[in-house]
Write a protein that holds these residues in place. Structure first.
Motif, PDB file in Angstrom:
ATOM      1  N   GLN A 133       2.161   5.668  -4.648  1.00  0.00           N
ATOM      2  CA  GLN A 133       3.590   5.616  -4.259  1.00  0.00           C
ATOM      3  C   GLN A 133       3.538   6.082  -2.777  1.00  0.00           C
ATOM      4  OE1 GLN A 133       2.940   7.083  -7.690  1.00  0.00           O
ATOM      5  NE2 GLN A 133       4.478   8.659  -7.287  1.00  0.00           N
TER       6      GLN A 133
ATOM      7  N   TYR B  17      -2.482   3.474 -12.336  1.00  0.00           N
ATOM      8  CA  TYR B  17      -2.020   2.321 -11.374  1.00  0.00           C
ATOM      9  C   TYR B  17      -2.976   1.169 -12.024  1.00  0.00           C
ATOM     10  CZ  TYR B  17       0.477   6.262  -9.481  1.00  0.00           C
ATOM     11  OH  TYR B  17       1.440   7.291  -9.248  1.00  0.00           O
TER      12      TYR B  17
ATOM     13  N   ASP C 272       1.266  -3.299  -7.943  1.00  0.00           N
ATOM     14  CA  ASP C 272       1.255  -2.098  -7.347  1.00  0.00           C
ATOM     15  C   ASP C 272      -0.227  -1.967  -6.990  1.00  0.00           C
ATOM     16  OD1 ASP C 272       1.736   0.327  -5.885  1.00  0.00           O
ATOM     17  OD2 ASP C 272       2.098   1.315  -7.610  1.00  0.00           O
TER      18      ASP C 272
ATOM     19  N   ARG D 209       8.208   0.333  -1.259  1.00  0.00           N
ATOM     20  CA  ARG D 209       8.118  -0.839  -2.291  1.00  0.00           C
ATOM     21  C   ARG D 209       9.462  -1.376  -2.414  1.00  0.00           C
ATOM     22  NH1 ARG D 209       4.334   1.873  -6.967  1.00  0.00           N
ATOM     23  NH2 ARG D 209       6.026   3.400  -7.177  1.00  0.00           N
TER      24      ARG D 209
END
Length: 648
Positions: free
Chosen positions: A201, A386, A308, A205
């Motif tokens: 993060q 992720y 991501d 985004r």
């Protein structure tokens, strides 16, 4: 319709009168248990068969990022350029973006909604984004207008982004302090040889704009995770020369950042089924292995069609790798990085073995792994996933390390490949993943470690707890003592029941594999999953979705009695619980022979009792419900006849 004859009418009336005497004995049926519980009708975007409709669309978010890691001040700064493609049928005057690092401030909604006693999602409060030099361009127009609200940012355009393929470019500089405690999702860990930075993060985004909710703009509070569009990523991480950087995607410049020795070892690892050291434990401080002896190094990664990327950086990393064999003939790379404190055969020395096995298991059973690498990072994170990279607890070892590694890499299927909304429907990633973990664990090293998912009756205490909550409970408001069940175990048990008890392996696997393939790199909703499973498996499962996934009721099928009649037997059953289930019985005869008997779930449509006539010329000695103990029946004392010979 054919006209009734006089004789037919007379017979019909006689039938009505002859049964009128029984009218007072009619029992209310259970059809409401079997009816639809939510609107699952199709439209042009999402079909009733659970496949994307002819006008299904989703937007695309492509990123170019350049960032620099300052390990003296624990800060990261950089620039992000987002190319946003609007495939929706509406022009967009603005877009929403996530600024999740703003969670780490004293007045964030996440901080202010954390109980005084704390929880897993505690985080630092001295961080947060500094955003500057923002430009939002559509064609020849440029805007710098934006509003930041907690963990969201609204970026406005001077001209709308055109529908059906129009593009916008949003660029900005960003900077923040890297939290030490990153809510068990990211952060930093000090070890003897340096600091491990687990970076997730970590850049602004784009939020998802979809056909169901429009903008999905739930704030980042804690338990609710992520919902992101797919796109291509090109990112560069500039770090001190003595750091090893690993990331989602494929390293583009190995000759610039790896010494010749490291590249040779990586080549050997790409052909090896067992781990090969890229940096050995005794070489962590050996700077002759580094590509430079001072200054900074820029590590360049690319990843395509992903939602991501994440990365890790440290000068404390031991690094090993091995080949992943994929069913289509391609290969990928399993890699692990960890500090001296985590090394050893009983600990992270087996991490790459675990990573490789997990990826191969899921690829063979469900859907082929699409990414070039699977990197396991030892960090101050219990376990977080992720695309192509996981953070796992640096102190984990043995069965614990296998469990967290297998689980986090299972998330590459849910929600990385099948892109569900984790903020709203935690069960669609955590629960589905926990389910596939069960079979991966059974397969690993011929069952070296045990899976407990099929021990459903150990969970009865929670199923009967007055404080239990439903699977569909919003994750950020779920009691944290219930989250493990509502998001992980109960939905996983639901899929286990479908595969092992209700549909069987072949029908379930066909449907589940089809669901993954159909919704790969797309955004399914719960109704899409329900519809797809039913249509491919050929079974109306409304009774099950309603009872198990959208209710808190329990299963209690009772074997009331067995009566001999005219040389045969009448088996009396009752549904004392809150939801129906098919009935599996094992019959044992006096001569020692056994027989399996299955009654369909439809026996409960007419009421809560059922009598089954067993025609046999043998003497029945014992009847047992659910002999394999698959269903979490809350009262197993009524599962056997005669009652005084119950055996586990």
């Amino acid at each position: 319709m054919k006209q009734f004859t006089r004789t037919a009418v007379v017979l019909m009336l006689m039938s009505i009168f002859s049964y009128s005497g029984y009218a007072q004995e009619v029992i209310e049926d259970n059809q409401s248990d079997f009816g639809e519980f939510m609107d699952r009708s199709g439209n042009r975007f999402r079909s009733a068969s659970g496949v994307p409709g002819e006008e299904y669309w989703q937007n695309e978010a492509d990123y170019k990022i350049k960032a620099t890691l300052d390990d003296e001040n624990h800060r990261i700064s950089g620039n992000v350029v987002l190319t946003y493609t609007n495939n929706s049928p509406q022009d967009l005057d603005f877009i929403w973006m996530h600024l999740e690092q703003n969670r780490f401030t004293p007045n964030s909604r996440g901080t202010l909604t954390t109980p005084i006693s704390g929880n897993r999602y505690n985080g630092d409060v001295d961080g947060g984004y500094t955003i500057s030099n923002l430009e939002a361009k559509v064609k020849r127009s440029t805007s710098s207008h934006y509003i930041i609200s907690d963990t969201r940012m609204q970026v406005f355009f001077d001209k709308p982004v055109p529908a059906n393929g129009g593009q916008a470019t949003i660029s900005m500089d960003f900077e923040y302090k890297i939290p030490e405690k990153g809510m068990d999702r990211m952060g930093r860990l000090d070890v003897e040889d340096g600091t491990i930075y687990a970076m997730a993060q970590w850049y602004p985004r784009a939020a998802v704009y979809d056909d169901v909710e429009g903008w999905n703009i739930e704030p980042y509070l804690g338990a609710g995770e992520f919902y992101l569009d797919y796109g291509n990523y090109d990112y560069e991480i500039t770090a001190p020369y003595d750091h090893i950087v690993v990331g989602s995607g494929e390293l583009q410049n190995p000759r610039e950042v790896l010494s010749g020795t490291m590249r040779d070892r990586m080549d050997r690892a790409s052909e090896s089924d067992s781990a090969v050291f890229i940096v050995k434990p005794e070489e962590v401080k050996d700077m002759s292995l580094r590509a430079k002896n001072s200054g900074m190094l820029t590590w360049h990664f690319k990843m395509e069609n992903t939602r991501d990327v994440a990365f890790a950086s440290s000068k404390a990393f031991i690094w090993d790798a091995a080949k992943i064999n994929l069913p289509g003939g391609k290969t990928a790379m399993a890699q692990s990085v960890y500090p001296q404190e985590s090394a050893g055969r009983e600990a992270w020395g087996r991490s790459t073995e675990y990573t490789k096995a997990a990826i191969e298991n899921y690829s063979n059973m469900w859907y082929e792994f699409p990414y070039p690498v699977a990197v396991n990072v030892a960090a101050a994170v219990g376990g977080m996933e992720y695309p192509g990279l996981s953070f796992c607890g640096w102190q984990s070892e043995g069965e614990s390390l296998w469990g967290v590694t297998d689980h986090e890499f299972g998330h590459n299927w849910f929600p990385m490949i099948v892109g569900t909304n984790e903020r709203r429907y935690a069960w669609m990633d955590e629960g589905f993943n926990t389910f596939i973990n069960h079979y991966s664990t059974q397969k690993f090293n011929n069952g070296e470690y045990a899976s407990t998912l099929n021990q459903t009756r150990r969970m009865v205490g929670w199923f009967t707890s007055p404080s239990r909550e439903g699977i569909d409970t919003y994750p950020d408001v779920t009691n944290l003592r219930n989250l493990g069940m509502t998001a992980y175990y109960k939905p996983a048990v639901g899929l286990l029941l479908l595969r092992e008890y209700i549909l069987g392996h072949e029908r379930f696997d066909n449907a589940f594999r089809s669901y993954i393939e159909t919704w790969a790199y797309k955004h399914p909703q719960p109704a899409d999953f329900f519809n797809h499973m039913e249509n491919v498996a050929g079974e109306n499962l409304s009774w099950f979705w309603k009872g198990w996934f959208y209710g808190t009721g329990n299963i209690d099928i009772a074997l009331e009695d067995v009566e001999e009649k005219d040389g045969n037997y009448i088996i009396e059953l009752s549904n004392l619980g809150d939801m129906p289930m098919p009935v599996e019985m094992k019959l044992t005869y006096e001569d020692g022979s056994t027989e399996d008997l299955r009654l369909p779930v439809e026996i409960w449509q007419r009421g809560d009792t059922w009598s089954h006539l067993l025609e046999t010329n043998k003497t029945l000695e014992r009847v047992e419900l659910d002999p394999d103990k698959i269903i979490p029946d809350i009262n197993f004392s009524n599962d056997v006849w005669p009652k005084n010979i119950y055996k586990n």
